[in-house]
Design a protein around this motif. Structure first.
Motif, PDB file in Angstrom:
ATOM      1  N   GLN A 121      51.391  69.992  18.919  1.00 48.47           N
ATOM      2  CA  GLN A 121      52.346  69.066  19.521  1.00 48.47           C
ATOM      3  C   GLN A 121      53.482  69.819  20.211  1.00 48.47           C
ATOM      4  OE1 GLN A 121      52.408  65.462  19.556  1.00 48.47           O
ATOM      5  NE2 GLN A 121      50.260  65.850  19.108  1.00 48.47           N
ATOM      6  N   LEU A 122      53.921  70.930  19.595  1.00 48.94           N
ATOM      7  CA  LEU A 122      54.982  71.736  20.190  1.00 48.94           C
ATOM      8  C   LEU A 122      54.533  72.332  21.522  1.00 48.94           C
ATOM      9  CD1 LEU A 122      57.740  73.154  20.057  1.00 48.94           C
ATOM     10  CD2 LEU A 122      56.647  74.979  18.712  1.00 48.94           C
ATOM     11  N   PHE A 123      53.286  72.801  21.572  1.00 49.07           N
ATOM     12  CA  PHE A 123      52.751  73.365  22.817  1.00 49.07           C
ATOM     13  C   PHE A 123      52.699  72.294  23.900  1.00 49.07           C
ATOM     14  CE2 PHE A 123      49.101  74.113  25.622  1.00 49.07           C
ATOM     15  CZ  PHE A 123      49.448  75.351  26.157  1.00 49.07           C
ATOM     16  N   MET A 124      52.197  71.119  23.566  1.00 44.37           N
ATOM     17  CA  MET A 124      52.086  70.037  24.541  1.00 44.37           C
ATOM     18  C   MET A 124      53.470  69.553  24.990  1.00 44.37           C
ATOM     19  SD  MET A 124      48.998  69.577  25.322  1.00 44.37           S
ATOM     20  CE  MET A 124      47.324  69.874  24.783  1.00 44.37           C
ATOM     21  N   LYS A 125      54.413  69.514  24.054  1.00 47.52           N
ATOM     22  CA  LYS A 125      55.774  69.107  24.405  1.00 47.52           C
ATOM     23  C   LYS A 125      56.412  70.116  25.350  1.00 47.52           C
ATOM     24  CE  LYS A 125      60.009  67.380  22.228  1.00 47.52           C
ATOM     25  NZ  LYS A 125      60.664  67.058  20.927  1.00 47.52           N
ATOM     26  N   SER A 126      56.178  71.405  25.094  1.00 48.81           N
ATOM     27  CA  SER A 126      56.702  72.448  25.979  1.00 48.81           C
ATOM     28  C   SER A 126      56.071  72.348  27.360  1.00 48.81           C
ATOM     29  CB  SER A 126      56.423  73.830  25.377  1.00 48.81           C
ATOM     30  OG  SER A 126      57.028  73.968  24.115  1.00 48.81           O
ATOM     31  N   LEU A 127      54.807  71.968  27.388  1.00 50.06           N
ATOM     32  CA  LEU A 127      54.100  71.831  28.661  1.00 50.06           C
ATOM     33  C   LEU A 127      54.703  70.708  29.498  1.00 50.06           C
ATOM     34  CD1 LEU A 127      51.654  72.926  30.259  1.00 50.06           C
ATOM     35  CD2 LEU A 127      50.259  71.196  29.140  1.00 50.06           C
ATOM     36  N   LEU A 128      55.008  69.577  28.861  1.00 49.45           N
ATOM     37  CA  LEU A 128      55.595  68.447  29.584  1.00 49.45           C
ATOM     38  C   LEU A 128      57.011  68.743  30.042  1.00 49.45           C
ATOM     39  CD1 LEU A 128      54.416  65.298  27.581  1.00 49.45           C
ATOM     40  CD2 LEU A 128      53.348  66.411  29.537  1.00 49.45           C
ATOM     41  N   TYR A 161      45.910  67.311  30.661  1.00 53.59           N
ATOM     42  CA  TYR A 161      46.884  66.358  30.118  1.00 53.59           C
ATOM     43  C   TYR A 161      48.119  66.276  31.004  1.00 53.59           C
ATOM     44  CZ  TYR A 161      50.415  64.619  26.795  1.00 53.59           C
ATOM     45  OH  TYR A 161      51.420  63.918  26.189  1.00 53.59           O
ATOM     46  N   ALA A 162      48.650  67.421  31.402  1.00 51.27           N
ATOM     47  CA  ALA A 162      49.841  67.445  32.255  1.00 51.27           C
ATOM     48  C   ALA A 162      49.563  66.794  33.601  1.00 51.27           C
ATOM     49  CB  ALA A 162      50.315  68.883  32.456  1.00 51.27           C
ATOM     50  N   SER A 163      48.352  66.981  34.119  1.00 52.69           N
ATOM     51  CA  SER A 163      47.986  66.372  35.390  1.00 52.69           C
ATOM     52  C   SER A 163      48.005  64.844  35.293  1.00 52.69           C
ATOM     53  CB  SER A 163      46.604  66.862  35.820  1.00 52.69           C
ATOM     54  OG  SER A 163      46.192  66.238  37.020  1.00 52.69           O
ATOM     55  N   ILE A 164      47.450  64.316  34.201  1.00 55.01           N
ATOM     56  CA  ILE A 164      47.441  62.863  33.991  1.00 55.01           C
ATOM     57  C   ILE A 164      48.869  62.332  33.874  1.00 55.01           C
ATOM     58  CG2 ILE A 164      46.842  61.062  32.320  1.00 55.01           C
ATOM     59  CD1 ILE A 164      44.285  62.650  31.699  1.00 55.01           C
ATOM     60  N   VAL A 165      49.693  63.018  33.081  1.00 58.10           N
ATOM     61  CA  VAL A 165      51.065  62.571  32.852  1.00 58.10           C
ATOM     62  C   VAL A 165      51.884  62.603  34.136  1.00 58.10           C
ATOM     63  CG1 VAL A 165      53.237  63.170  31.716  1.00 58.10           C
ATOM     64  CG2 VAL A 165      51.105  63.159  30.404  1.00 58.10           C
ATOM     65  N   ASN A 166      51.807  63.701  34.876  1.00 62.37           N
ATOM     66  CA  ASN A 166      52.618  63.829  36.095  1.00 62.37           C
ATOM     67  C   ASN A 166      52.221  62.793  37.143  1.00 62.37           C
ATOM     68  OD1 ASN A 166      54.176  65.981  35.159  1.00 62.37           O
ATOM     69  ND2 ASN A 166      52.673  67.499  35.792  1.00 62.37           N
ATOM     70  N   PHE A 167      50.926  62.533  37.253  1.00 58.06           N
ATOM     71  CA  PHE A 167      50.486  61.513  38.206  1.00 58.06           C
ATOM     72  C   PHE A 167      50.960  60.135  37.758  1.00 58.06           C
ATOM     73  CE2 PHE A 167      47.517  58.335  39.795  1.00 58.06           C
ATOM     74  CZ  PHE A 167      47.571  58.592  41.158  1.00 58.06           C
ATOM     75  N   ASN A 168      50.864  59.873  36.455  1.00 55.63           N
ATOM     76  CA  ASN A 168      51.297  58.577  35.936  1.00 55.63           C
ATOM     77  C   ASN A 168      52.778  58.351  36.202  1.00 55.63           C
ATOM     78  OD1 ASN A 168      52.364  56.921  33.319  1.00 55.63           O
ATOM     79  ND2 ASN A 168      50.322  56.245  33.923  1.00 55.63           N
TER      80      ASN A 168
END
Length: 511
Positions: free
Chosen positions: A435-442, A472-479
């Protein structure tokens, strides 16, 4: 491609592009918009609720289908329409076969009468004519006129009255025309049609091949449409969703609840940090970062219970998000297994190069299908424990070192098997680090392509984590690009309820 007017009708060989792409995605559009009355998010709080009619609800459902399909075509390069036969033992498949057999048996009995009865056959020729015409471009006048002349049902009906219908000649013309219009992948089907003598079976197979050609045409259209959708997808999706919102004012209820829960989690976190019980007042809310609220909401999707309805603004990516969640669950188990093994027998394998990768290769096949209801994780972990003990002992034996004793092996296998238990400390630790890695990515700017550092304990799955993270980042940024104005209105109402309502065009804070 369809024939044009200036091409010779006897030598035309233009074809549709062959559709070779396949898709693992199935139809997954979901009507998550209910008909409960509520005011539009862009309307003043005092606006009266708008009642939703049945026609408006159906229009919203059609818009949702269009939006979902357009999104899938644009973001999934492998998306195409596939021909799938119904299962032999299914009720629908059984009924369809019975009805079709009855129809074709009836047609055969009519054609075997003396004189033959052609009425049903004429209706089939009329239907075939319409299908063939649908494959043509508006400018294909020559072949269009030819099809209409040869398959003129009024003329065929007059011939039938005098028992002068050349039904085999009509079928051969249809097959030859299909051969000019079909994609190359259908050449073998056309050859089989030419080799079929029984007229009833021939007509049945003609309709089967025409169905395949319609599918090819749809896939060709999808290929042509994809570049346009990719260039205009943000505006298209935002406009379509606005149409849904106008037809169904409650179309953001689940999204609002999703954001509200994220705000409450952030307030709770602030309250815990300050050891204060008054963390939910408006002053605290005003200090919350909208971007952080959204990012925390997106992180929840990686642990979402997909038996529940996902927020409306994320329906188009529901399957992709679910697949990412399942992949992360698998990676979490692998990281747990490697961490436990290293903690217990690290000294014995410290000199073995790439031993962590060997453990991963042992674990991955046994964790395939984790998302299936029939998958037994405990059984898989027991098998992984046995395989890892064997792997460690094999490595020790090769170097002339004593193998693990029975107690150590049982302890190792027991700790690996305990990963399945709720609140397992190793599993909780790895989950927090993922979760920390994904949070840092966002938290990175959307234009920044580099990856954040991978937390300790995840190095064995670093490559896979970075791949999943980029998706995941691609989906989030597009959304965020598409639904930013809608999120901005929701956040404004929840975080600043006393502030005046702004315009819908205001963008939500993004990185």
């Amino acid at each position: 491609m369809p024939l044009s007017d200036d091409q010779n009708s006897d030598s035309d060989s233009s074809r549709l592009s062959e559709s070779t792409a396949s898709s693992s995605d199935s139809e997954y559009s979901r009507q998550s918009f209910n008909s409960d009355s509520s005011s539009k998010p862009s309307s003043p709080a005092s606006s009266p609720p708008k009642m939703v009619t049945f026609d408006e609800l159906m229009a919203a459902a059609r818009n949702l289908t269009d939006l979902t399909l357009a999104h899938e075509i644009a973001v999934n390069a492998n998306f195409c329409i596939k021909h799938e036969d119904l299962p032999q033992n299914s009720l629908v498949g059984t009924v369809k076969r019975i009805v079709h057999k009855a129809f074709w048996d009836h047609l055969e009995s009519e054609l075997n009468e003396d004189p033959p009865e052609y009425e049903h056959a004429i209706k089939l020729f009329e239907e075939i004519k319409e299908i063939l015409l649908s494959f043509l471009t508006p400018g294909a006048n020559r072949i269009q006129n030819q099809i209409c002349e040869v398959l003129d049902t009024d003329l065929i009906r007059q011939q039938a009255e005098h028992n002068a219908v050349d039904i085999h000649g009509l079928a051969n013309y249809i097959i030859n025309t299909m051969g000019k219009l079909c994609a190359p992948i259908r050449d073998d089907d056309i050859k089989q049609l030419k080799a079929t003598d029984n007229i009833v079976e021939l007509l049945r197979q003609i309709f089967h091949v025409l169905d395949l050609m319609k599918m090819d045409m749809a896939n060709y259209t999808i290929q042509c449409l994809r570049p346009y959708l990719q260039r205009n997808l943000v505006d298209y999706e935002r406009t379509k969703f606005q149409e849904i919102l106008e037809e169904t004012p409650s179309a953001l209820d689940l999204t609002t609840e999703w954001i509200k829960e994220s705000i409450e989690d952030e307030l709770s976190s602030i309250s815990d940090e300050s050891s204060s019980s008054s963390g939910a007042d408006h002053s605290s809310k005003s200090n919350i970062s909208p971007t952080l609220v959204l990012n925390n909401g997106y992180l929840k999707l990686l642990q979402w219970d997909y038996h529940k309805t996902i927020p409306e603004t994320l329906i188009t990516d529901e399957v992709r998000l679910q697949e990412l969640r399942e992949k992360l669950n698998q990676l979490k188990i692998i990281a747990c297994v490697c961490l436990i093994t290293n903690n217990m027998v690290g000294a014995a394998i410290v000199d073995v190069p790439d031993f962590a990768d060997q453990l991963k290769r042992v674990s991955v096949p046994l964790l395939e299908g984790m998302s299936k209801k029939t998958f037994d994780l405990k059984e898989a972990l027991n098998a992984i424990g046995v395989q890892i003990c064997s792997k460690v002992n094999g490595s020790l034996s090769e170097r002339g070192l004593p193998t693990l004793n029975a107690e150590t092996q049982n302890n190792l296998m027991g700790q690996i098997a305990s990963i399945v238990e709720e609140n397992n400390p190793v599993c909780s630790l790895i989950d927090k680090r993922i979760q920390l890695f994904m949070k840092s990515l966002l938290a990175l700017p959307s234009f920044q392509k580099c990856m954040p550092a991978v937390p300790g304990g995840l190095s064995v799955i670093q490559t896979e984590m970075e791949f999943v993270g980029s998706q995941y980042a691609s989906i989030v940024n597009f959304n965020k690009q598409v639904y930013g104005p809608f999120y901005a209105n929701i956040l404004r109402k929840l975080l600043f309820p006393e502030a005046p309502i702004g315009k819908t065009e205001t963008e939500a804070p993004t990185n």
